[in-house]
Write an enzyme that holds these catalytic residues in place. Structure first.
Site, PDB file in Angstrom:
ATOM      1  N   ALA B 132       0.847  -0.878   0.442  1.00  0.00           N
ATOM      2  CA  ALA B 132       0.079  -0.241   0.124  1.00  0.00           C
ATOM      3  C   ALA B 132       1.101   1.272   0.401  1.00  0.00           C
ATOM      4  CB  ALA B 132      -0.735   0.095   0.809  1.00  0.00           C
ATOM      5  N   GLU B 364       6.623   9.908  -2.065  1.00  0.00           N
ATOM      6  CA  GLU B 364       6.226  12.161  -1.232  1.00  0.00           C
ATOM      7  C   GLU B 364       5.257  11.698  -2.759  1.00  0.00           C
ATOM      8  OE1 GLU B 364       7.771  12.598   1.348  1.00  0.00           O
ATOM      9  OE2 GLU B 364       5.705  13.419   1.760  1.00  0.00           O
TER      10      GLU B 364
END
Lengths: 259, 391
Positions: B132, B364
């Protein structure tokens, strides 16, 4: 202990420095100003002495308005307050008249100990500490690589060509330091913020009881008669070693009168 | 040549001066060796922390520097110009403090934030899991309430500073609700059951440790939960925009560093009797690099100013992250080209810059995710607003 550190703003040594064509003084506006490197060691030593013995550290600088940058740096490192001796009449002062003006300011501020770098990277006369001591009637302890204060006694290790001399005196005194003495701290951001609130006193020559006719370009004993840009460095000669490399190297050094 | 900057205050300018001094004297001389030895420079963060550089965007009352993002990001950029692993670390540290600063209770903030911002401690941020990444709501790490504790079990992937950090901000599932079933916890590194797997063997940023953190029956007191139970994903998502600005600034700095090297080299290296920068074909490559760096900086700082004015900046943060990291990839690749064969060797830093730029398009939020964020805002109502600031 009341310590005054003298700091000077000098042109960044990494940039190309120029003299002004009109009055042959250093063009301070043309380049970035930085704190004279040895003066950072002086500030560091003052802060360490204060941390060990208590007291207060005052920064004294003589220079144009731009020199406030240098004051802020010293205050950010941890000095308590500053005095900025600035007056158009001081422009062009030589070492002798600079020492007069600085000494007058120091008398007004009052001090137990004056600390400064042993020379500046711009003029490099290296005489200010001695001149200040003479004008203040205080002992001079120059080229210190170590400073110890014990009550009113001060002792330094003065670097020499052969090692060091131990020099002792009684406070008040004038000390100049060399780069071996310590490792200057970086300011912290908190120090930068705190510096904003620290007092900076502006002194003109009248405030410091400096006689205007004894300072500035007109009163300077030394004069820059003429100047020229340094010639570009010539290409070096490459000598091939065919078994006689040592001899050729020695001949070269002899031709330059090194040996 | 360092970047030309305008700053809002005198102290911000002094802060940039301080950062440049630290960067050139403390960071730059050590970067190449630490990167090639894959060694995490913990002491460098102490140096930066003691100078006050690890708490810049947080309030003064908790020990922060109270600096706007416009200033903080320029500090990050200056660090990244000489050593992007360290700049990434500073950005991650700021991110790891965000949850507590923005969502903690007053009591929690007073208790922990001063130490976290004080410079002695280093933080890590645990959101992703092995399966994930772009979809954090798919996480499986669980926090089960047991009296006045939660017991956490699972694994968090890609943890920057994993194994070196002093505290971990960890997102874990407290219920099965996909988005409102996640909570945020602030966990000290020495908590039993919290361990780091061996570090990832990465292509770049090798001075920055990245590891999977394993949680086995990690008992965390309830008062270390940040925000309400179930608020974790909201906390994570709200911090992402700021984190993206951080990475945009790091990428801009990295590109600036590559440009500086390339320009310096092009002035020294001669072909056909003159420095290669005097050959127009090469000079235009450098010009395009400079344009890419400047546009990355402008885009990043424009988004930062929105944030500083309290305006929405989600789309702009994604634009900045996308533009700055794509530009950094291009600029660092071109820097290798400018240095030619030497650029391809490990004796010059530009090949490292190129490897470092690649990950910035990935972490990010991948640049595909950024495009998704940006495209979703295109049809939203409220676009075209005019806001007056600074009056």
């Amino acid at each position: 202990m009341n310590i005054v550190v003298c700091v000077k703003q000098v042109p960044d040594t990494a940039t190309e420095r120029k003299l002004r064509p009109d009055d042959k003084t250093l063009d301070r506006d043309a380049v970035d100003g930085v704190v004279n490197e040895l003066d950072e060691y002086a500030v560091e030593e003052a802060l360490r002495l204060k941390e060990a013995h208590g007291g207060e550290v005052t920064v004294l600088t003589m220079g144009p308005a731009k020199a406030t940058e240098t004051i802020r740096k010293a205050l950010a490192m941890g000095a308590d307050k500053a005095v900025h001796l600035s007056d158009d009449a001081l422009h062009g002062s030589d070492a002798l008249s600079t020492s007069y003006a600085m000494a007058q300011a120091l008398k007004k501020i009052g001090f137990d100990l004056v600390i400064l770098g042993s020379e500046s990277t711009d003029a490099r006369t290296g005489v200010l500490a001695a001149m200040l001591a003479e004008r203040l009637g205080a002992p001079q302890l120059t080229l210190a690589r170590k400073v110890e204060v014990n009550g009113s006694a001060i002792a330094i290790e003065r670097i020499t060509d052969y090692g060091y001399d131990k020099v002792e005196a009684t406070l008040p005194a004038v000390v100049s330091v060399v780069e071996k003495i310590n490792e200057p701290r970086y300011p912290s951001f908190k120090g930068i913020m705190a510096a904003k609130k620290k007092p900076v006193e502006a002194l003109g020559i009248a405030d410091a009881s400096v006689d205007a006719s004894a300072v500035g370009l007109a009163a300077a004993y030394s004069e820059v008669a003429e100047f020229a840009a340094a010639p570009p460095r010539a290409a070096g000669t490459i000598v091939k070693d065919e078994g006689d490399g040592g001899v050729k190297a020695a001949d070269f050094l002899a031709s330059k009168k090194f040996i | 040549m360092p970047a030309t900057r305008t700053l809002p205050t005198r102290e911000a300018a002094d802060l940039i001066d301080l950062t440049r001094a630290l960067a050139s004297k403390e960071l730059a001389p050590r970067a190449a060796e630490a990167e090639s030895e894959e060694r995490f420079p913990r002491d460098v963060f102490l140096t930066l922390g003691r100078a006050g550089l690890l708490g810049l965007p947080y309030p003064e009352e908790y020990g922060g520097g109270a600096q706007p993002y416009e200033v903080y990001l320029q500090v990050l950029e200056e660090i990244a110009t000489v050593w992007s692993s360290v700049a990434v670390g500073v950005s991650v540290h700021a991110l790891s403090c965000y949850g507590l600063a923005a969502y903690g209770t007053e009591e929690q903030r007073r208790e922990w934030l001063p130490d976290m911002l004080g410079g002695e401690l280093l933080g890590a941020y645990c959101l992703s899991e092995p399966h994930a990444g772009s979809d954090p709501a798919a996480m499986r790490t669980r926090a089960v309430r047991d009296g006045d504790h939660y017991v956490l079990n699972g694994a968090k992937a890609w943890t920057t500073h994993g194994g070196h950090a002093d505290f971990y901000t960890v997102m874990a599932r407290t219920s099965d609700h996909r988005t409102r079933g996640i909570s945020c916890f602030l966990i000290p590194a020495d908590t039993p059951g919290l361990t780091a797997a061996p570090p990832e063997r990465k292509m770049g940023l090798t001075g920055s440790t990245t590891a999977t953190m394993h949680l086995e029956d990690v008992r965390v007191p309830v008062h270390r939960r940040i925000g309400e139970e179930g608020q974790g994903l909201a906390i994570a998502l709200s911090s992402l925009d700021s984190g993206r600005l951080g990475i945009a600034a790091v990428a801009t700095g990295l590109a600036q560093g590559a440009l500086d090297h390339a320009v310096r080299y092009a002035q020294e290296r001669e072909t056909f009797g003159k420095p290669i920068i005097e050959h127009q074909g090469l000079a235009f490559v450098l010009a395009d690099m400079a344009a890419a760096v400047e546009s990355a900086r402008a885009t990043t700082l424009a988004a930062a100013r929105l944030r500083d004015h309290g305006l929405p900046f989600t789309a702009e943060a994604s634009v900045a992250k996308l533009v700055a990291t794509d530009n950094a990839m291009k600029v660092t690749t071109d820097a290798v080209q400018v240095l030619g064969g030497y650029g391809y060797t490990r004796d010059f830093p530009v090949e490292r810059y190129m490897r470092e730029a690649k990950v910035m398009q990935i972490f990010e939020g991948t640049n595909q995710i950024q495009r998704m964020v940006i495209s979703r805002t295109l049809t939203r109502p409220g676009r075209g607003g005019i806001t007056v600031v600074g009056e």
